[in-house]
Design an enzyme around this catalytic site. Sequence first.
Site, PDB file in Angstrom:
ATOM      1  CE  LYS A  42       2.655  -7.951  -6.528  1.00 45.55           C
ATOM      2  NZ  LYS A  42       3.739  -7.942  -5.501  1.00 45.55           N
ATOM      3  N   GLY A  43      -3.181  -4.234  -6.455  1.00 47.42           N
ATOM      4  CA  GLY A  43      -4.055  -3.545  -5.499  1.00 47.42           C
ATOM      5  C   GLY A  43      -5.530  -3.866  -5.598  1.00 47.42           C
ATOM      6  CG  ASP A  99      -5.485   0.167  -5.966  1.00 45.81           C
ATOM      7  OD1 ASP A  99      -5.500   0.957  -6.938  1.00 45.81           O
ATOM      8  OD2 ASP A  99      -4.425  -0.193  -5.422  1.00 45.81           O
ATOM      9  CG  ASP A 102      -3.049   9.755  -5.409  1.00 42.54           C
ATOM     10  OD1 ASP A 102      -3.679  10.614  -4.798  1.00 42.54           O
ATOM     11  OD2 ASP A 102      -1.835   9.565  -5.227  1.00 42.54           O
ATOM     12  CE  LYS A 130      -5.062   8.801  -1.233  1.00 42.93           C
ATOM     13  NZ  LYS A 130      -3.604   8.821  -1.095  1.00 42.93           N
ATOM     14  CB  VAL A 152      -5.858   4.397   2.699  1.00 43.11           C
ATOM     15  CG1 VAL A 152      -6.477   5.625   3.336  1.00 43.11           C
ATOM     16  CG2 VAL A 152      -6.074   4.406   1.192  1.00 43.11           C
ATOM     17  CG  ASP A 158       1.498  -1.943  -1.626  1.00 38.21           C
ATOM     18  OD1 ASP A 158       0.799  -1.213  -2.360  1.00 38.21           O
ATOM     19  OD2 ASP A 158       2.738  -1.994  -1.706  1.00 38.21           O
ATOM     20  NE  ARG A 164       0.141  -6.040  -2.385  1.00 38.38           N
ATOM     21  CZ  ARG A 164       0.171  -4.977  -3.181  1.00 38.38           C
ATOM     22  NH1 ARG A 164      -0.931  -4.266  -3.368  1.00 38.38           N
ATOM     23  NH2 ARG A 164       1.280  -4.605  -3.792  1.00 38.38           N
TER      24      ARG A 164
HETATM   25  P1  5GP Z   1      -2.369   7.803  -9.733  1.00 35.40           P
HETATM   26  O1  5GP Z   1      -1.734   7.625 -11.086  1.00 35.40           O
HETATM   27  O2  5GP Z   1      -3.861   7.951  -9.790  1.00 35.40           O
HETATM   28  O3  5GP Z   1      -1.728   8.904  -8.954  1.00 35.40           O
HETATM   29  O4  5GP Z   1      -1.944   6.513  -8.955  1.00 35.40           O
HETATM   30  C1  5GP Z   1      -2.779   5.539  -8.561  1.00 35.40           C
HETATM   31  C2  5GP Z   1      -1.958   4.457  -7.891  1.00 35.40           C
HETATM   32  O5  5GP Z   1      -1.157   5.001  -6.831  1.00 35.40           O
HETATM   33  C3  5GP Z   1      -2.870   3.454  -7.243  1.00 35.40           C
HETATM   34  O6  5GP Z   1      -3.210   2.418  -8.127  1.00 35.40           O
HETATM   35  C4  5GP Z   1      -2.038   2.991  -6.064  1.00 35.40           C
HETATM   36  O7  5GP Z   1      -1.197   1.949  -6.487  1.00 35.40           O
HETATM   37  C5  5GP Z   1      -1.203   4.180  -5.701  1.00 35.40           C
HETATM   38  N1  5GP Z   1      -1.810   4.939  -4.575  1.00 35.40           N
HETATM   39  C6  5GP Z   1      -2.325   6.181  -4.605  1.00 35.40           C
HETATM   40  N2  5GP Z   1      -2.797   6.562  -3.389  1.00 35.40           N
HETATM   41  C7  5GP Z   1      -2.586   5.504  -2.572  1.00 35.40           C
HETATM   42  C8  5GP Z   1      -2.857   5.271  -1.178  1.00 35.40           C
HETATM   43  O8  5GP Z   1      -3.405   6.094  -0.425  1.00 35.40           O
HETATM   44  N3  5GP Z   1      -2.480   4.069  -0.683  1.00 35.40           N
HETATM   45  C9  5GP Z   1      -1.873   3.106  -1.441  1.00 35.40           C
HETATM   46  N4  5GP Z   1      -1.551   1.967  -0.852  1.00 35.40           N
HETATM   47  N5  5GP Z   1      -1.596   3.304  -2.755  1.00 35.40           N
HETATM   48  C10 5GP Z   1      -1.956   4.487  -3.313  1.00 35.40           C
END
Ligand code: 5GP
Length: 183
Positions: A42-43, A99, A102, A130, A152, A158, A164
């Site tokens: 949903k992000g 969104d 990470d 990030k 964040v 969220d 959100r």
């Molecule tokens: P990745 O597979 O890149 O580690 O994960 C990405 C997902 O982790 C994003 O789509 C999000 O849902 C969640 N996520 C990563 N960092 C953050 C953050 O700082 N805040 C929030 N709310 N979600 C995050």
Amino acid sequence: MMRDVAEILLTREEIRARVQDIGYQISRDFQEKDLLLVGILKGSMIFLADLLRVIQIPVLIDFMSISSYGAATASSGVVRILKDLEEPIEGRNVVVVEDIVDTGLTLSYLMRNLQSRQPKSLRICALLDKPARRIVDVDIAYKGFSIEDRFVVGYGLDFAEHYRHLPYICVLKDEVIKGGNHS
Ligand code: 5GP
């Protein structure tokens, strides 16, 4: 400012200006092409809604909803598709709207999945990046902002499904994260 918020990292004006830039850039890059934006629920919902309205070429949208399998498989990045696209993307120009990137695990899995459906082109558009936490390399064609390694919320992002609706990107107070006592 809401009482649970410790610090605003990106104001609504900063976000609006950057989304505008990205919209123009995408409009230039996909002139005369049929463009499909794929929002990851949903992000990315609010980002996608704002981006859509500053794109100046014909554009269609579709959505996917995914969930990770949990801690045990976190390092594999394998995700479960809760809702898939409504239409095939073969031969189409696809921009995936996310969104935040990470570790990169979720998107790299998703991009492999989408690539196997043979789109004409496939790019990533992410509001936030990030880089400090990256495990797998993902190529972000359209990036809003790079941020430091902090959790964040706001503008679609969220914490336990809350926050959100905040119109800015912010960091929550420690006691909110620890206590799980969010409003
Ligand atoms: P990745 O597979 O890149 O580690 O994960 C990405 C997902 O982790 C994003 O789509 C999000 O849902 C969640 N996520 C990563 N960092 C953050 C953050 O700082 N805040 C929030 N709310 N979600 C995050």
